[in-house]
Structures are given as structure tokens and as C-alpha cells.
Scaffold this motif. Sequence first.
Motif, mmCIF file in Angstrom:
data_model
loop_
_atom_site.group_PDB
_atom_site.id
_atom_site.type_symbol
_atom_site.label_atom_id
_atom_site.label_comp_id
_atom_site.label_asym_id
_atom_site.label_seq_id
_atom_site.Cartn_x
_atom_site.Cartn_y
_atom_site.Cartn_z
ATOM 1 N N TRP A 51 -7.945 16.740 -9.561
ATOM 2 C CA TRP A 51 -8.002 15.448 -8.889
ATOM 3 C C TRP A 51 -7.673 15.639 -7.415
ATOM 4 O O TRP A 51 -6.801 16.437 -7.051
ATOM 5 C CB TRP A 51 -6.997 14.475 -9.497
ATOM 6 C CG TRP A 51 -7.298 14.039 -10.887
ATOM 7 C CD1 TRP A 51 -6.963 14.684 -12.033
ATOM 8 C CD2 TRP A 51 -7.986 12.853 -11.284
ATOM 9 N NE1 TRP A 51 -7.406 13.991 -13.129
ATOM 10 C CE2 TRP A 51 -8.035 12.854 -12.696
ATOM 11 C CE3 TRP A 51 -8.566 11.792 -10.597
ATOM 12 C CZ2 TRP A 51 -8.630 11.838 -13.430
ATOM 13 C CZ3 TRP A 51 -9.160 10.766 -11.317
ATOM 14 C CH2 TRP A 51 -9.191 10.793 -12.721
ATOM 15 N N THR A 52 -8.347 14.885 -6.553
ATOM 16 C CA THR A 52 -8.068 14.911 -5.118
ATOM 17 C C THR A 52 -7.989 13.484 -4.610
ATOM 18 O O THR A 52 -8.850 12.654 -4.930
ATOM 19 C CB THR A 52 -9.155 15.672 -4.341
ATOM 20 O OG1 THR A 52 -9.207 17.028 -4.796
ATOM 21 C CG2 THR A 52 -8.863 15.671 -2.848
ATOM 22 N N LEU A 53 -6.960 13.192 -3.825
ATOM 23 C CA LEU A 53 -6.784 11.865 -3.227
ATOM 24 C C LEU A 53 -6.910 11.995 -1.714
ATOM 25 O O LEU A 53 -6.139 12.734 -1.083
ATOM 26 C CB LEU A 53 -5.411 11.290 -3.585
ATOM 27 C CG LEU A 53 -5.005 10.005 -2.847
ATOM 28 C CD1 LEU A 53 -5.953 8.858 -3.183
ATOM 29 C CD2 LEU A 53 -3.558 9.625 -3.190
ATOM 30 N N LEU A 54 -7.893 11.280 -1.151
ATOM 31 C CA LEU A 54 -8.048 11.225 0.298
ATOM 32 C C LEU A 54 -7.457 9.904 0.780
ATOM 33 O O LEU A 54 -7.990 8.829 0.486
ATOM 34 C CB LEU A 54 -9.522 11.323 0.688
ATOM 35 C CG LEU A 54 -10.279 12.579 0.229
ATOM 36 C CD1 LEU A 54 -11.690 12.584 0.800
ATOM 37 C CD2 LEU A 54 -9.545 13.837 0.630
ATOM 38 N N ASP A 55 -6.356 9.998 1.511
ATOM 39 C CA ASP A 55 -5.630 8.821 1.992
ATOM 40 C C ASP A 55 -6.178 8.418 3.353
ATOM 41 O O ASP A 55 -6.073 9.166 4.315
ATOM 42 C CB ASP A 55 -4.139 9.155 2.080
ATOM 43 C CG ASP A 55 -3.304 7.945 2.479
ATOM 44 O OD1 ASP A 55 -3.861 6.834 2.568
ATOM 45 O OD2 ASP A 55 -2.085 8.132 2.700
ATOM 46 N N GLU A 110 0.828 -1.209 0.000
ATOM 47 C CA GLU A 110 0.000 0.000 0.000
ATOM 48 C C GLU A 110 0.860 1.256 0.000
ATOM 49 O O GLU A 110 0.559 2.232 -0.703
ATOM 50 C CB GLU A 110 -0.924 0.001 1.212
ATOM 51 C CG GLU A 110 -1.845 1.208 1.271
ATOM 52 C CD GLU A 110 -2.831 1.159 2.419
ATOM 53 O OE1 GLU A 110 -3.311 2.230 2.831
ATOM 54 O OE2 GLU A 110 -3.113 0.048 2.913
ATOM 55 N N ALA A 111 1.951 1.235 0.784
ATOM 56 C CA ALA A 111 2.848 2.399 0.807
ATOM 57 C C ALA A 111 3.474 2.640 -0.559
ATOM 58 O O ALA A 111 3.623 3.786 -0.998
ATOM 59 C CB ALA A 111 3.929 2.192 1.867
ATOM 60 N N LYS A 112 3.793 1.556 -1.269
ATOM 61 C CA LYS A 112 4.370 1.684 -2.605
ATOM 62 C C LYS A 112 3.356 2.284 -3.579
ATOM 63 O O LYS A 112 3.689 3.163 -4.391
ATOM 64 C CB LYS A 112 4.828 0.316 -3.102
ATOM 65 C CG LYS A 112 5.471 0.311 -4.488
ATOM 66 C CD LYS A 112 5.855 -1.102 -4.894
ATOM 67 C CE LYS A 112 6.499 -1.108 -6.275
ATOM 68 N NZ LYS A 112 7.810 -0.426 -6.282
ATOM 69 N N VAL A 113 2.109 1.848 -3.482
ATOM 70 C CA VAL A 113 1.068 2.347 -4.386
ATOM 71 C C VAL A 113 0.812 3.838 -4.164
ATOM 72 O O VAL A 113 0.560 4.591 -5.114
ATOM 73 C CB VAL A 113 -0.239 1.542 -4.186
ATOM 74 C CG1 VAL A 113 -1.396 2.169 -4.962
ATOM 75 C CG2 VAL A 113 -0.048 0.094 -4.634
ATOM 76 N N LYS A 114 0.906 4.277 -2.910
ATOM 77 C CA LYS A 114 0.578 5.657 -2.575
ATOM 78 C C LYS A 114 1.795 6.586 -2.554
ATOM 79 O O LYS A 114 1.665 7.762 -2.182
ATOM 80 C CB LYS A 114 -0.114 5.705 -1.216
ATOM 81 C CG LYS A 114 -1.486 5.055 -1.194
ATOM 82 C CD LYS A 114 -2.102 5.130 0.191
ATOM 83 C CE LYS A 114 -3.499 4.527 0.216
ATOM 84 N NZ LYS A 114 -4.083 4.536 1.579
ATOM 85 N N ALA A 115 2.963 6.090 -2.944
ATOM 86 C CA ALA A 115 4.174 6.906 -2.910
ATOM 87 C C ALA A 115 4.066 8.077 -3.898
ATOM 88 O O ALA A 115 3.249 8.059 -4.833
ATOM 89 C CB ALA A 115 5.387 6.043 -3.240
ATOM 90 N N ALA A 123 0.793 9.306 -7.040
ATOM 91 C CA ALA A 123 0.845 9.487 -8.499
ATOM 92 C C ALA A 123 0.455 8.206 -9.243
ATOM 93 O O ALA A 123 -0.342 8.244 -10.192
ATOM 94 C CB ALA A 123 2.240 9.934 -8.917
ATOM 95 N N GLU A 124 0.999 7.059 -8.819
ATOM 96 C CA GLU A 124 0.689 5.799 -9.504
ATOM 97 C C GLU A 124 -0.768 5.397 -9.281
ATOM 98 O O GLU A 124 -1.438 4.921 -10.197
ATOM 99 C CB GLU A 124 1.620 4.696 -8.996
ATOM 100 C CG GLU A 124 1.376 3.319 -9.615
ATOM 101 C CD GLU A 124 1.620 3.287 -11.121
ATOM 102 O OE1 GLU A 124 1.215 2.291 -11.751
ATOM 103 O OE2 GLU A 124 2.222 4.239 -11.661
ATOM 104 N N PRO A 157 -4.101 13.002 -14.316
ATOM 105 C CA PRO A 157 -3.857 13.628 -13.010
ATOM 106 C C PRO A 157 -2.460 14.226 -12.920
ATOM 107 O O PRO A 157 -1.457 13.586 -13.251
ATOM 108 C CB PRO A 157 -4.024 12.468 -12.020
ATOM 109 C CG PRO A 157 -3.827 11.231 -12.825
ATOM 110 C CD PRO A 157 -4.294 11.540 -14.207
ATOM 111 N N ALA A 158 -2.401 15.457 -12.492
ATOM 112 C CA ALA A 158 -1.132 16.153 -12.268
ATOM 113 C C ALA A 158 -1.339 17.150 -11.139
ATOM 114 O O ALA A 158 -2.354 17.852 -11.104
ATOM 115 C CB ALA A 158 -0.678 16.863 -13.535
#
Length: 384
Positions: free
Chosen positions: A142-146, A82-87, A91-92, A108-109
Motif C-alpha cells: 500500500w502507498t499513501l500520497l498525502d 484531516e490531520a486526525k485522519v492522516k495521523a 493508518a486509519e 495495510p501494514a
Amino acid sequence: MPLPRTRGTALRQQLAELRGPDVPAKALDARALAALAANPGCARRAILDGAGVNKAAVASALGSPSAFGQSQFALTRGNAFEAKVKADGGAELLRLVHDKLDRSAEPPADARVPDLTAAGPQGRTARTELELREATAHPGAWTLLDHPMLALDVAGSPAFLEPDAVVVHPDGSWTVVEIKSFPLLDGSADPAKVGAAARQAAVYVLALEEVAARLGAEPEGPAQDRAPAPRVRHRVLLVCPRDFSNLPAASAVDIRKQRAVTARQLARLTRIEDIADALPDGTCFSPDLPAEELTAAVESVPAAYAPECLSACELAFHCRARSREEGAVTSLGRPVRAELGGLTTVEDVLAAARGEAGDPDDPAVAALRRAAALRAEALEAACR
């Protein structure tokens, strides 16, 4: 549907008494709610989960400790993936959402990744709702809520849920992201694991829909100028390792069916007070009780055991043992139970097959007798 305030308060007090004095409630999570939806007929799980009982502790006290749950190795591997995906600010992850769910939008940028830190689950829930409102009010980005925090009303009490991620698209719609450590092999994964992930994601979608409904109902001027409620997408993104590597791959999963089933079951859970009211006076599920008293309390609530419970419920071994002692056909699986109609025990099934009981016009009885006759013919031919 929330319970009326007075009834909800009384129910919460009643459920607290079922846990035992000074026993903290075990919070409901999406996995538990999804398991409830998968076995809607189990009153035992409904009341124990509704009361916040620690079923693993109860199972150990009953002498049937549970093997349910992930190993520490699996948890560590999942957290690392999960940490790798959200690094790199996700972006990924955002690239996968764009590629699988929203190719018509701008790539997304410089996506927003707001800080959702707050005190306690209520504070985190309020912070999440605030950030969802802000992201939806300013479309085009784009917005990412972690790890946002969502609340879903269950039996008059809030269950606090924490999805892996929620993405707000440039058009203002919302997508649930589930990150799992099981692999996608040649673009597909274990159907059972995908199904479990879809049921879990459906719980998050329902919670998001409650947030969206509140935002759409907020008075911000004349009714004709009021913005519609944000759209919660019913296709979620499942992110898993590709093949045997640690590289992320993704698949869009339609969870409309799972959402409908889960919504129906959660609506039934608002009647959990009916189960509680039917219990004998003084019933308590505290693991500290003597074994005989705890067993009597657990057995006072009917269960609906099926082999699938072994991967979803801490009490599965106890319920399986009782089901086998009673000769219940449910221990053989739901498909078998469905085929046997009114024959509910193995003894009834064998008696019907031997012609000792059962209505000959019953299709299930007729099929059993025909199968028994064919078996007898085959054995007779083999002995010649």
C-alpha cells in the motif's frame, strides 16, 4: 485536448490581457472546475476562470460582494479533522480504504508514505508522478500520497490540483480520497454536499487518468512486454466525521456520472478562445477599472444564472440581480426553466397564463392556462 502550441501561446496572451496589466492569474482548482461542469452553459464563468480573473475582487468592485466560501472556523475544523485522519502514517485512512474499497487485498501494514516536497507546482507535479510510477512498478504494498499535486490541461494551460490523498492499492490501482468536515449522520450525509464532493473528486480522477495514460505509454522494452496503464478507480472514498463526533467514518462514492459530465465540459473549455474572440476589442476584467467600464465588460459575456450558483460562484449575487431585472425564469431554478419551454421571461409566462400570448397547442402554455383557470375557480369559491 491541448491546443496547438502557437494557438495556445496566443490564447494565453489574450487571456492575460483580459485580466489587466500586471494582474496575477488566480489559479484554477478542482472546486472551480467542478462548478464549471455543474453549469456548462455559463460563458461568463468560463472566460473569467479561463483568464484567471479573481471573481471575488470583481464582485466587490461591482458592488455585489460575495458571501461564497468557507468560514475561518470551518477551515480550522476541517484541517484538524484531516490531520486526525492522516495521523500515524495514515493508518486509519488506509484501514478505511481497505474496508470500503478493497477487502480482498491484504490489510495495510507498513504502508509507504513518500515525501512529495519539491519546488513549485511543476516540481511537485513531477515528484507526484515519479512516486506514482514507483508505487505502481512494485505491486503488493500500500502507498499513501498525502496532498499530491496533479496537472490537468484546461484551455491550453495546466491547472494544478491538490487532492487530499491518493492511495495506491497492492494491485497497482489508484483511488482518490476526499476528506470533508460535514458529518455522516447514520451513515449518510447531505446529498448536496456529497454531490459537490463527488464532482470535485471527478476532476482529480480525470487528472490521474492523464498520468496513468502517460505511464502506460512509456517505452520500457518490446510492446508485448509493456505494462498496461494503471487503473484509476471510479469509486472514491469520502471521509467525514461520524455523527456529531470527531471520529472518522467513510463511504464509497461512485463518480462515473460526474466524471463523464466533467470530461465533456472540460472538452468544451478547450474552445474558450471562441468566447475570447467574440469579446469587444479592449475588453478587460481588472477590478481596478471604473465601475461602469467593469460592468460593461462583465455584461458583454452572457451568463447562465441559476440559484445553485449562490453556493458555487463569487459573481452569483451580481448575476442574480441582473437575472431578476430581466425577468428571466432561470432565476426560479433550472427545473422551472425546463418545464416552460420557449417561455424565457416571467412576463411571457404571465401573459401565456392569462391567454394574452402564446400558442394554445404548446403544452407549457396549455398547462399554464389550465393552472390559471383552476386558481380562478378556487378564489371564486373561497369568496362565496
